[in-house]
Design a protein around this motif. Structure first.
Motif, PDB file in Angstrom:
ATOM      1  N   ILE A   1       7.668  11.463   7.354  1.00  0.00           N
ATOM      2  CA  ILE A   1       6.628  11.187   6.370  1.00  0.00           C
ATOM      3  C   ILE A   1       5.401  10.722   7.128  1.00  0.00           C
ATOM      4  O   ILE A   1       5.472   9.764   7.900  1.00  0.00           O
ATOM      5  N   ASN A   2       4.288  11.429   6.934  1.00  0.00           N
ATOM      6  CA  ASN A   2       3.062  11.146   7.682  1.00  0.00           C
ATOM      7  C   ASN A   2       3.342  11.050   9.182  1.00  0.00           C
ATOM      8  O   ASN A   2       2.825  10.171   9.862  1.00  0.00           O
TER       9      ASN A   2
ATOM     10  N   ARG B   1      11.058   2.227   1.291  1.00  0.00           N
ATOM     11  CA  ARG B   1      10.180   1.430   2.168  1.00  0.00           C
ATOM     12  C   ARG B   1       9.270   2.331   2.988  1.00  0.00           C
ATOM     13  O   ARG B   1       8.161   1.963   3.335  1.00  0.00           O
ATOM     14  N   ASN B   2       9.744   3.540   3.282  1.00  0.00           N
ATOM     15  CA  ASN B   2       8.934   4.494   4.030  1.00  0.00           C
ATOM     16  C   ASN B   2       8.065   5.367   3.127  1.00  0.00           C
ATOM     17  O   ASN B   2       7.469   6.326   3.583  1.00  0.00           O
ATOM     18  N   GLY B   3       8.072   5.065   1.851  1.00  0.00           N
ATOM     19  CA  GLY B   3       7.170   5.761   0.945  1.00  0.00           C
ATOM     20  C   GLY B   3       7.779   6.958   0.240  1.00  0.00           C
ATOM     21  O   GLY B   3       7.107   7.682  -0.468  1.00  0.00           O
TER      22      GLY B   3
ATOM     23  N   GLU C   1       3.517   4.383  -7.081  1.00  0.00           N
ATOM     24  CA  GLU C   1       2.613   5.249  -6.341  1.00  0.00           C
ATOM     25  C   GLU C   1       3.130   5.561  -4.933  1.00  0.00           C
ATOM     26  O   GLU C   1       2.488   5.221  -3.934  1.00  0.00           O
ATOM     27  N   PRO C   2       4.277   6.203  -4.818  1.00  0.00           N
ATOM     28  CA  PRO C   2       4.839   6.488  -3.498  1.00  0.00           C
ATOM     29  C   PRO C   2       4.044   7.577  -2.760  1.00  0.00           C
ATOM     30  O   PRO C   2       3.222   8.255  -3.366  1.00  0.00           O
ATOM     31  N   SER C   3       4.311   7.723  -1.449  1.00  0.00           N
ATOM     32  CA  SER C   3       3.675   8.817  -0.694  1.00  0.00           C
ATOM     33  C   SER C   3       4.317  10.141  -1.079  1.00  0.00           C
ATOM     34  O   SER C   3       3.660  11.159  -1.192  1.00  0.00           O
TER      35      SER C   3
ATOM     36  N   THR D   1      -0.277  11.664  -3.988  1.00  0.00           N
ATOM     37  CA  THR D   1       1.168  11.693  -3.757  1.00  0.00           C
ATOM     38  C   THR D   1       1.626  13.147  -3.563  1.00  0.00           C
ATOM     39  O   THR D   1       1.117  14.056  -4.219  1.00  0.00           O
TER      40      THR D   1
END
Ligand SMILES: Nc1ncnc2c1ncn2[C@@H]1O[C@H](COP(=O)(O)OP(=O)(O)OP(=O)(O)O)[C@@H](O)[C@H]1O
Ligand SMILES: [Mg+2]
Length: 509
Positions: A324-325, A339-341, A425-427, A458
């Motif tokens: 993720i990212n 926790r990591n989105g 609002e998660p990634s 998102t």
């Protein structure tokens, strides 16, 4: 086995008639003066928005609830059902919207649980297994897992066992509350075949569903409910889809999908060569960008949910990477993923999405404890405020934030699960069948919320068995088959046919 108690000679007689039914729960009047009847050899559909009172009415007919007022007549005789057992004795069985199987009991034991001891006496173990197998095979299970504990079954398999359990009572009236919500293509065909056969044998069917196309195909009679009242009732040929929707929601609905307002950004979720059993050697690779909705299509069993579960580490993988990212996501469970989105909304809201004993406010604030706490102590008023926002935004029908999740109607429970995560609002948001059991009005609202979330950046992965939904909402679609990604299409170039042909192509072809 599918022979009805009543037999053909009773064709056309109302198997059950309910008059002036009133039912209240603390804070809500669920039914106010409802009349309903179902005849032999007819499929009578009940439709209505979430919380309209459909399940409550069905549960009263099945003896699960007792009405506050009104009367019920079964085959011409007035009846009072004190329990589901009384209704079963009168030939009335029900498939409940919520799951009722005992998780640790085997499939066979679940099917025969609650049968009269006398009846059971006649049946020996081998016989019970035999009959259970026949019923499940008729419902399309090729090799019924008779000795498997119910908790090890998939959601669709559990539903098939629920239906078999009701059929094992040889009912003359069968109430089915959203039987199809968790079933896909092939399973649905078997369900419809069984319904047709039951009707031919003289059984009456009460069928609750949010799938209006299905209602049009199956129903002989239709009752439309709104706010605990019957808005329209009559033969199916005298109504159509848009009329039904109009009676349900009291207005015409715009059934179009919301458009993307922002440009798609950089890659947020990148999955490379993810290895699950059966996906060797190449594994699964795909990506989702910021602001993009990636639709995931495929037949039931094609591996869509398994992939989603693997992303949050609840399904084991033997290789590959999830980033993720640009950062590797630890495969150590949904909490670590969140926790990591990366947030996952599972298809089985009962087991994974909702704490039924908690209030609505507690459920919604669960992932946001930081936001609703003051000096480490949870503030009831902050929690209520968060919940009140979600109630309004998703039009959740409830007596208030302090109502137990257990007491909400099925579709409203689904909205609570969504509300709980929309606020985060998660990634990356992975949604597995988010609109299952949600009524037409709320669907439009939820489409908008999903698109808004994407517009705010998102990356969304949307698993759905409803092709129009996938086509209407997604920017890009991947199609899964046999556990792997079989193909990818831009949604503007895709049609139901292109997706289906990718979903069912023979492996060797
Ligand atoms: N046991 C209960 N305690 C309190 N309120 C309840 C209970 N069961 C149902 N209700 C309320 O009664 C109303 C009607 O609920 P019901 O479950 O009949 O709706 P429904 O039409 O089946 O909706 P859905 O499409 O979401 O399944 C809702 O407002 C619901 O919250
Ligand atoms: Mg219901």
């Amino acid at each position: 086995m599918l022979e009805a108690n009543g037999g053909a000679e009773n064709a056309g007689i109302p198997l059950v008639r309910a008059e002036g039914i009133v039912k209240s729960f603390p804070g809500v009047k669920a039914l106010s003066g409802v009349a309903f009847e179902c005849r032999a050899r007819r499929v009578h559909a009940i439709v209505g928005e979430n919380g309209a009172g459909k399940s409550t009415l069905a549960k009263i007919i099945a003896g699960f609830y007792q009405p506050d007022e009104g009367r019920m007549v079964a085959r011409g005789r007035e009846v009072t059902f004190g329990s589901p057992r009384d209704a079963l004795t009168a030939g009335i069985a029900m498939v409940y919207q919520e799951f009722t199987l005992l998780p640790h009991l085997s499939v066979t034991d679940n099917i025969w649980l609650g049968h009269e001891p006398a009846r059971r006496g006649v049946l020996n173990d081998a016989n019970m297994k035999e009959q259970a197998r026949d019923l499940l095979m008729e419902l399309g299970m090729a090799d019924p897992p008779l000795s498997t504990p119910a908790r090890r079954l998939s959601v669709a398999e559990q539903q098939i066992v629920e239906i078999a359990k009701a059929l094992a009572h040889d009912p003359s009236l069968l109430l089915m509350d959203e039987p199809s919500a968790v079933l896909g293509g092939g399973e649905l065909d078997h369900l419809y075949d069984v319904i047709t056969r039951l009707v031919d044998h003289g059984v009456g069917i009460v069928y609750v569903s949010h799938r209006l196309a299905e209602i049009e195909a199956l129903a002989d009679d239709v009752t439309v409910m709104r706010d605990g009242c019957v808005m329209w009732a009559g033969p199916a040929e005298r109504t159509n889809r848009s009329d039904m929707v109009h009676h349900m929601v009291g207005r015409s609905l715009d059934e179009t999908f919301p458009h993307r307002k922002t440009e798609v950004g950089d890659t947020v979720l990148e999955v490379k060569s993810l290895l699950l059993p059966g996906t060797e050697p190449e594994g699964i690779s795909f990506h989702v960008k910021a602001g993009e909705i990636l639709g995931v299509a495929g037949m039931v069993g094609s591996g869509r949910s398994r992939l989603a579960r693997a992303l949050v580490g609840v399904e084991s993988t033997t290789g590959g990477s999830i980033k993720i990212n640009g950062n590797q996501v630890p495969k150590s469970g949904p909490r670590a993923a969140a926790r990591n989105g990366l947030v996952f909304l599972p298809e089985d809201r009962k087991q994974l999405g909702l704490v039924l004993d908690f209030t609505l406010a507690e459920n919604i604030s669960l992932p946001h404890l930081g936001r609703v706490s003051k000096a480490g102590v949870i503030s009831r008023s902050l929690e209520d405020r968060l919940a009140t926002d979600a109630i309004e935004e998703l039009s959740i029908r409830t007596s208030g934030p302090q109502q137990a999740a257990q007491q909400l109607s099925g579709g409203n429970q689904q909205k609570v699960v969504l509300g709980k995560w929309l606020a985060a609002e998660p990634s990356v948001f992975v949604l597995d069948e988010p609109l299952r059991g949600v009524d037409v009005g709320a669907k439009a609202e939820i489409y908008r919320l999903i698109r808004d979330l994407a517009d705010r950046g998102t990356a969304i992965m949307l698993i759905s068995s409803e092709l129009p939904e996938i086509l209407g909402l997604s920017d890009r679609i991947i199609v899964m088959r046999d556990g792997l990604v079989a193909g990818e299409v831009a949604s503007r170039d895709a049609s139901e046919e292109t997706i289906l042909s990718l979903a069912v192509q023979e492996k060797s072809a």
